[in-house]
Design a protein around this motif. Structure first.
Motif, PDB file in Angstrom:
ATOM      1  N   SER A 347      33.040  38.219  40.737  1.00 53.42           N
ATOM      2  CA  SER A 347      32.396  37.450  39.867  1.00 53.42           C
ATOM      3  C   SER A 347      31.828  36.361  40.561  1.00 53.42           C
ATOM      4  N   HIS A 351      27.902  35.520  40.952  1.00 54.51           N
ATOM      5  CA  HIS A 351      26.987  34.289  40.827  1.00 54.51           C
ATOM      6  C   HIS A 351      26.076  33.661  41.861  1.00 54.51           C
ATOM      7  N   THR A 365      26.306  35.296  35.004  1.00 52.18           N
ATOM      8  CA  THR A 365      27.085  35.404  36.002  1.00 52.18           C
ATOM      9  C   THR A 365      27.962  34.051  36.114  1.00 52.18           C
ATOM     10  N   ALA A 407      27.299  42.740  37.895  1.00 51.58           N
ATOM     11  CA  ALA A 407      28.057  41.635  37.807  1.00 51.58           C
ATOM     12  C   ALA A 407      28.934  41.963  36.492  1.00 51.58           C
TER      13      ALA A 407
END
Ligand code: NAI
Ligand code: SF4
Length: 445
Positions: A347, A351, A365, A407
């Motif tokens: 993650s 992001h 994200t 994601a």
């Protein structure tokens, strides 16, 4: 022993040089294509082969070539996507550094087929030494009359440009890559129009992965039908797999599509099994963007069939439900891996790499990373787990490019299959955040 289409000569000392590559049959396919075939006939062989895009999406390459618009007087481009950045995927890197002329020969054949007189190889910027290897191969091909003006006296001209990538994962998304090649920030474009209609400099462009293009050499030497006879069903040919994680033999392997996952995982020819004294916990079969699956779904599908290394058998994908072959980044986890920590790590990556153009991805994200961080670090609550699923659902399908889905899927699939592990992190934060602590089932506490 799996059939070798790409790496047959990879073990030969000096194969990265023109002379050794040539002595081993190199550039014969190019001679055949340019001297004896029309561009349309080369496209036809690509179609017959059934070869599918090896970057991850698996879109049929011949069909993509067939979509290329051909307006009068407008240049067409071939762009090779060598910006390989998918976590767990390192096969294009291996192919380019080991046997660079295979890509160069494939590029010339493919450019000829598409009527492109200027083509690009967009290489991940961090791989400067690979860029140098490719430049050297291009210079050698040029010096020997296989590239440049009037190739082999055919009247066909091709300039091949190697371009260093912008240093961002998103530049590997095909339209972001085109923006970056044009000298702009690598932001994905809305599709349609697809690059085949409006691509580089708004001209018709084919974007293909390194491995896809390299396959063209064998396809021309042996024929599209011979290629289609290798593999299984609509998953024709071979596939390079980058294997990593808790296995005995990590590395890059060429497998015939249709090989069973069990054989790939456990045979000494490939991964060699899980490291001694440990057992399989989970698998990410196609790079970090695809859903994670637990051990009980690795060798058998949900229907109880043998799981194969093929687009179809690994295609029960989608939101949290299954997995995908993707780019062939085969990441294996044994019981010592913490799924929560791994999910947070993925993650964090997405992001960081989101270009920020669309809110579901830009904000989502970030939220997922924050919530996962707090669960992993002992500050989560039970509602956080459903919150993650909710955020992931709202990202999926609502973004300009597939980074949003990429994601969302690892988070949603990890919670679906390993919910008890997330709950354990919430219920026993001190236990879960102890260095090296991994969930082994409640009974272990
Ligand atoms: P996509 O499914 O949108 O497109 C596949 C290809 O087909 C594209 O080149 C697209 O232009 C073409 N295409 C599709 N429909 C078309 C139409 N109607 N007309 C003309 N052309 C058409 O997938 P995309 O975005 O290219 O790739 C996503 C995949 O990339 C993911 O599955 C992921 O596994 C993989 N990936 C690989 C990475 C790597 O390092 N190798 C990095 C990140 C993602
Ligand atoms: Fe950018 Fe993410 Fe939207 Fe893709 S999905 S365009 S990476 S914000």
């Amino acid at each position: 022993m799996s059939k070798k289409i790409l790496l047959e000569h990879a073990h030969i000392e000096g194969i990265e040089t023109f002379d050794t590559y040539r002595k081993n049959g190199g550039y014969e396919a190019l001679e055949k294509a340019i001297k004896t075939m029309s561009p349309e006939a080369v496209v036809e062989e690509a179609k017959k082969s059934g070869v599918r895009g090896r970057g991850g999406a698996g879109f049929p390459m011949g069909m993509k070539w067939g979509f290329l618009a051909k307006p009068e007087g407008v240049p067409r481009y071939l762009v090779c996507n060598a910006d390989e950045s998918e976590p767990g995927t390192f096969k294009d890197h291996y192919l380019m550094k080991t046997i660079p002329h295979l890509l160069i020969e494939g590029m010339i054949i493919s450019s000829f087929a598409l009527g492109a007189n200027k083509s690009f190889i967009y290489v991940r910027g961090e791989l400067m030494y690979v860029i140098n290897i490719l430049q050297q191969a291009i210079a050698e091909a040029k010096a020997n009359g296989f590239l440049g003006k009037n190739i082999l006296g055919s009247g066909y001209d091709l300039e091949l440009v190697v371009h260093p990538g912008g240093g961002a994962y998103i530049c590997g998304e095909e339209t972001a890559l085109l923006e970056s090649l044009e000298g702009k920030r690598g932001n994905p474009r809305n599709k349609p129009p697809f690059p085949a209609v409006k691509g580089l400099y708004q001209c018709p462009t084919v974007v293909n992965n390194v491995e896809s293009i390299a396959n063209m050499v064998w396809i021309i030497n042996n024929g599209g039908d011979a290629y289609a006879a290798v593999g299984v069903g609509r998953s024709t040919g071979t596939k390079l797999i980058s294997a990593s994680g808790h296995i005995k033999n990590p590395g890059v392997y060429e497998i015939e599509l249709g090989l069973s996952v069990e054989e790939f995982m456990n045979s000494d020819e490939y991964c060699g099994g899980i490291r001694d004294g440990h057992h399989l916990k989970a698998l990410v079969a196609g790079g970090s963007s695809v859903p994670i699956i637990p051990a009980n779904l690795v060798y058998k599908t949900a229907n109880g069939e043998d799981r194969l290394m093929s687009y179809e058998s690994l295609s029960d994908g989608g939101f949290a439900t299954g997995t995908m072959l993707g780019s062939g980044g085969f990441i294996v986890f044994d019981e010592t891996a913490c799924i929560v920590r791994n999910t947070w790590n993925f993650s964090r990556f997405y992001h960081h790499e989101s270009c920020g153009q669309c809110s579901p991805c830009r904000e989502g994200t970030g939220w997922m990373e924050k919530v996962l961080h707090r669960i992993e670090h002992g500050h989560g609550n039970m509602r956080d787990i459903d919150l993650l699923v909710d955020v992931a659902k709202k990202i999926e399908g609502n973004t300009i490019c597939p980074l949003g889905d990429a994601a969302a899927w690892p988070v949603a699939s990890a919670i679906r299959h390993f919910r008890d592990e997330f709950e354990w992190h919430v219920k026993y934060p001190k236990e879960a955040t102890r260095p090296g602590a991994v969930y082994m089932g409640e009974a272990e506490l």
